[in-house]
Design a protein around this motif. Structure first.
Motif, PDB file in Angstrom:
ATOM      1  N   GLN A  25      64.446 -50.084 -14.494  1.00 21.36           N
ATOM      2  CA  GLN A  25      63.307 -50.750 -13.853  1.00 21.36           C
ATOM      3  C   GLN A  25      62.720 -49.878 -12.744  1.00 21.36           C
ATOM      4  OE1 GLN A  25      65.218 -54.422 -12.737  1.00 21.36           O
ATOM      5  NE2 GLN A  25      64.286 -55.535 -14.450  1.00 21.36           N
ATOM      6  N   ARG A  26      63.572 -49.291 -11.933  1.00 22.67           N
ATOM      7  CA  ARG A  26      63.087 -48.432 -10.856  1.00 22.67           C
ATOM      8  C   ARG A  26      62.340 -47.224 -11.418  1.00 22.67           C
ATOM      9  NH1 ARG A  26      67.413 -46.566  -6.960  1.00 22.67           N
ATOM     10  NH2 ARG A  26      65.607 -45.963  -5.757  1.00 22.67           N
ATOM     11  N   ALA A  27      62.911 -46.595 -12.446  1.00 20.29           N
ATOM     12  CA  ALA A  27      62.259 -45.437 -13.058  1.00 20.29           C
ATOM     13  C   ALA A  27      60.932 -45.852 -13.695  1.00 20.29           C
ATOM     14  CB  ALA A  27      63.187 -44.796 -14.095  1.00 20.29           C
ATOM     15  N   ALA A  28      60.924 -46.982 -14.367  1.00 19.36           N
ATOM     16  CA  ALA A  28      59.698 -47.451 -15.029  1.00 19.36           C
ATOM     17  C   ALA A  28      58.600 -47.718 -14.001  1.00 19.36           C
ATOM     18  CB  ALA A  28      59.983 -48.709 -15.852  1.00 19.36           C
ATOM     19  N   ARG A  29      58.948 -48.349 -12.891  1.00 22.68           N
ATOM     20  CA  ARG A  29      57.941 -48.621 -11.852  1.00 22.68           C
ATOM     21  C   ARG A  29      57.427 -47.320 -11.243  1.00 22.68           C
ATOM     22  NH1 ARG A  29      61.221 -53.346 -10.999  1.00 22.68           N
ATOM     23  NH2 ARG A  29      62.539 -52.257  -9.525  1.00 22.68           N
ATOM     24  N   SER A  30      58.312 -46.379 -11.017  1.00 23.61           N
ATOM     25  CA  SER A  30      57.909 -45.089 -10.449  1.00 23.61           C
ATOM     26  C   SER A  30      56.982 -44.338 -11.404  1.00 23.61           C
ATOM     27  CB  SER A  30      59.155 -44.252 -10.146  1.00 23.61           C
ATOM     28  OG  SER A  30      58.796 -42.985  -9.674  1.00 23.61           O
ATOM     29  N   LEU A  31      57.345 -44.290 -12.672  1.00 19.36           N
ATOM     30  CA  LEU A  31      56.498 -43.626 -13.660  1.00 19.36           C
ATOM     31  C   LEU A  31      55.158 -44.333 -13.792  1.00 19.36           C
ATOM     32  CD1 LEU A  31      59.062 -42.755 -16.466  1.00 19.36           C
ATOM     33  CD2 LEU A  31      57.947 -41.179 -14.874  1.00 19.36           C
ATOM     34  N   ALA A  32      55.177 -45.646 -13.824  1.00 19.27           N
ATOM     35  CA  ALA A  32      53.931 -46.410 -13.941  1.00 19.27           C
ATOM     36  C   ALA A  32      53.008 -46.117 -12.765  1.00 19.27           C
ATOM     37  CB  ALA A  32      54.224 -47.903 -14.046  1.00 19.27           C
ATOM     38  N   ARG A  33      53.568 -46.027 -11.553  1.00 18.38           N
ATOM     39  CA  ARG A  33      52.733 -45.708 -10.379  1.00 18.38           C
ATOM     40  C   ARG A  33      52.080 -44.341 -10.528  1.00 18.38           C
ATOM     41  NH1 ARG A  33      56.893 -48.271  -7.539  1.00 18.38           N
ATOM     42  NH2 ARG A  33      57.919 -46.298  -7.075  1.00 18.38           N
ATOM     43  N   ARG A  34      52.809 -43.360 -11.025  1.00 12.72           N
ATOM     44  CA  ARG A  34      52.249 -42.015 -11.210  1.00 12.72           C
ATOM     45  C   ARG A  34      51.106 -42.034 -12.228  1.00 12.72           C
ATOM     46  NH1 ARG A  34      56.341 -37.296 -10.446  1.00 12.72           N
ATOM     47  NH2 ARG A  34      57.849 -38.216  -9.030  1.00 12.72           N
ATOM     48  N   PHE A  35      51.341 -42.709 -13.348  1.00  4.52           N
ATOM     49  CA  PHE A  35      50.297 -42.774 -14.370  1.00  4.52           C
ATOM     50  C   PHE A  35      49.128 -43.641 -13.910  1.00  4.52           C
ATOM     51  CE2 PHE A  35      53.614 -41.167 -17.252  1.00  4.52           C
ATOM     52  CZ  PHE A  35      52.888 -40.163 -17.894  1.00  4.52           C
ATOM     53  N   ASP A  36      49.414 -44.723 -13.198  1.00  2.00           N
ATOM     54  CA  ASP A  36      48.330 -45.556 -12.664  1.00  2.00           C
ATOM     55  C   ASP A  36      47.414 -44.723 -11.775  1.00  2.00           C
ATOM     56  OD1 ASP A  36      49.285 -47.825 -13.953  1.00  2.00           O
ATOM     57  OD2 ASP A  36      50.169 -48.705 -12.140  1.00  2.00           O
ATOM     58  N   GLU A  37      48.002 -43.911 -10.926  1.00  2.00           N
ATOM     59  CA  GLU A  37      47.214 -43.061 -10.031  1.00  2.00           C
ATOM     60  C   GLU A  37      46.390 -42.056 -10.832  1.00  2.00           C
ATOM     61  OE1 GLU A  37      45.489 -41.603  -6.693  1.00  2.00           O
ATOM     62  OE2 GLU A  37      46.792 -43.361  -6.778  1.00  2.00           O
ATOM     63  N   ALA A  38      47.008 -41.439 -11.817  1.00  2.46           N
ATOM     64  CA  ALA A  38      46.299 -40.442 -12.629  1.00  2.46           C
ATOM     65  C   ALA A  38      45.155 -41.065 -13.430  1.00  2.46           C
ATOM     66  CB  ALA A  38      47.284 -39.749 -13.572  1.00  2.46           C
ATOM     67  N   LEU A  39      45.350 -42.298 -13.886  1.00  3.36           N
ATOM     68  CA  LEU A  39      44.350 -42.961 -14.737  1.00  3.36           C
ATOM     69  C   LEU A  39      43.324 -43.767 -13.948  1.00  3.36           C
ATOM     70  CD1 LEU A  39      46.829 -44.069 -17.525  1.00  3.36           C
ATOM     71  CD2 LEU A  39      45.087 -42.268 -17.700  1.00  3.36           C
ATOM     72  N   ARG A  40      43.476 -43.813 -12.626  1.00  2.00           N
ATOM     73  CA  ARG A  40      42.552 -44.573 -11.788  1.00  2.00           C
ATOM     74  C   ARG A  40      41.084 -44.174 -11.992  1.00  2.00           C
ATOM     75  NH1 ARG A  40      45.112 -44.876  -6.901  1.00  2.00           N
ATOM     76  NH2 ARG A  40      45.959 -46.839  -7.587  1.00  2.00           N
ATOM     77  N   PRO A  41      40.753 -42.884 -12.144  1.00  5.19           N
ATOM     78  CA  PRO A  41      39.345 -42.526 -12.349  1.00  5.19           C
ATOM     79  C   PRO A  41      38.726 -43.168 -13.614  1.00  5.19           C
ATOM     80  CG  PRO A  41      40.613 -40.580 -11.774  1.00  5.19           C
ATOM     81  CD  PRO A  41      41.598 -41.697 -12.001  1.00  5.19           C
ATOM     82  N   PHE A  42      39.569 -43.582 -14.539  1.00  8.69           N
ATOM     83  CA  PHE A  42      39.095 -44.221 -15.770  1.00  8.69           C
ATOM     84  C   PHE A  42      39.129 -45.744 -15.655  1.00  8.69           C
ATOM     85  CE2 PHE A  42      41.054 -40.158 -16.659  1.00  8.69           C
ATOM     86  CZ  PHE A  42      40.029 -39.494 -17.298  1.00  8.69           C
ATOM     87  N   ASP A  43      39.533 -46.221 -14.479  1.00 10.23           N
ATOM     88  CA  ASP A  43      39.690 -47.653 -14.230  1.00 10.23           C
ATOM     89  C   ASP A  43      40.653 -48.282 -15.241  1.00 10.23           C
ATOM     90  OD1 ASP A  43      39.290 -49.987 -12.786  1.00 10.23           O
ATOM     91  OD2 ASP A  43      37.530 -50.590 -13.962  1.00 10.23           O
ATOM     92  N   LEU A  44      41.729 -47.546 -15.517  1.00  8.66           N
ATOM     93  CA  LEU A  44      42.777 -48.013 -16.418  1.00  8.66           C
ATOM     94  C   LEU A  44      44.122 -47.963 -15.713  1.00  8.66           C
ATOM     95  CD1 LEU A  44      41.994 -46.089 -19.741  1.00  8.66           C
ATOM     96  CD2 LEU A  44      41.623 -48.530 -19.304  1.00  8.66           C
ATOM     97  N   THR A  45      44.981 -48.916 -16.037  1.00  6.73           N
ATOM     98  CA  THR A  45      46.372 -48.845 -15.609  1.00  6.73           C
ATOM     99  C   THR A  45      47.169 -48.153 -16.707  1.00  6.73           C
ATOM    100  OG1 THR A  45      47.013 -50.928 -16.628  1.00  6.73           O
ATOM    101  CG2 THR A  45      46.154 -51.031 -14.343  1.00  6.73           C
ATOM    102  N   SER A  46      48.374 -47.771 -16.392  1.00 12.38           N
ATOM    103  CA  SER A  46      49.229 -47.144 -17.404  1.00 12.38           C
ATOM    104  C   SER A  46      49.475 -48.108 -18.564  1.00 12.38           C
ATOM    105  CB  SER A  46      50.549 -46.692 -16.788  1.00 12.38           C
ATOM    106  OG  SER A  46      51.226 -47.779 -16.186  1.00 12.38           O
TER     107      SER A  46
END
Length: 148
Positions: A25-46
């Protein structure tokens, strides 16, 4: 005797240090935050990116097949699709062979947005994968698939 006395603090440490669920769960949340940040310009979540990518198939998949692929229940998937539908990225249609079933399809706008996000996903994924010890990413994927 209170419940506190029945549960030694050492058990908390044991769970903290060994619980696979906690660590995943901790790893999944951390990875999701990284991808969420990267995908923010597309207005998409991971999660939205993964959902849209799962729709990139030759034939429109059913809600049930995508729910199974993503390991979510149909109700959760249906709710998660709503924002993508409102943005015109995903279309939900009635299955021609079974009117009770629904099919999911990326719209042309959704397909274009997804295609533009892929290079960002690739860069982010490569950066994250480089953090995993040598030859460990393939093993990690294999081990995680064994749990599903």
């Amino acid at each position: 005797m209170s419940n506190r006395d029945k549960l030694p603090f050492a058990v908390t440490h044991k769970v903290r240090d060994t619980c696979l669920c906690l660590h995943l769960q901790r790893a999944a949340r951390s990875l999701a935050r990284r991808f969420d940040e990267a995908l923010r310009p597309f207005d998409l979540t991971s999660g939205q990116y993964s959902m849209m990518m799962s729709l990139n198939q030759p034939e429109p998949p059913s809600i049930g097949s995508i729910a199974s692929l993503l390991s979510v229940d149909r109700t959760t998937l249906t709710a998660a699709l709503k924002p993508l539908q409102r943005r015109g990225l995903v279309a939900v249609t009635v299955d021609a062979n079974d009117r009770r079933s629904r099919r999911l399809k990326l719209t042309p706008v959704g397909r274009a947005l997804l295609a533009s996000a892929v290079p960002v996903w690739r860069r982010t994924h490569a950066k994250i994968e480089s953090l995993v010890p040598r030859a460990g990413a393939d093993r990690l994927r294999r081990d995680l698939r064994a749990l599903t």
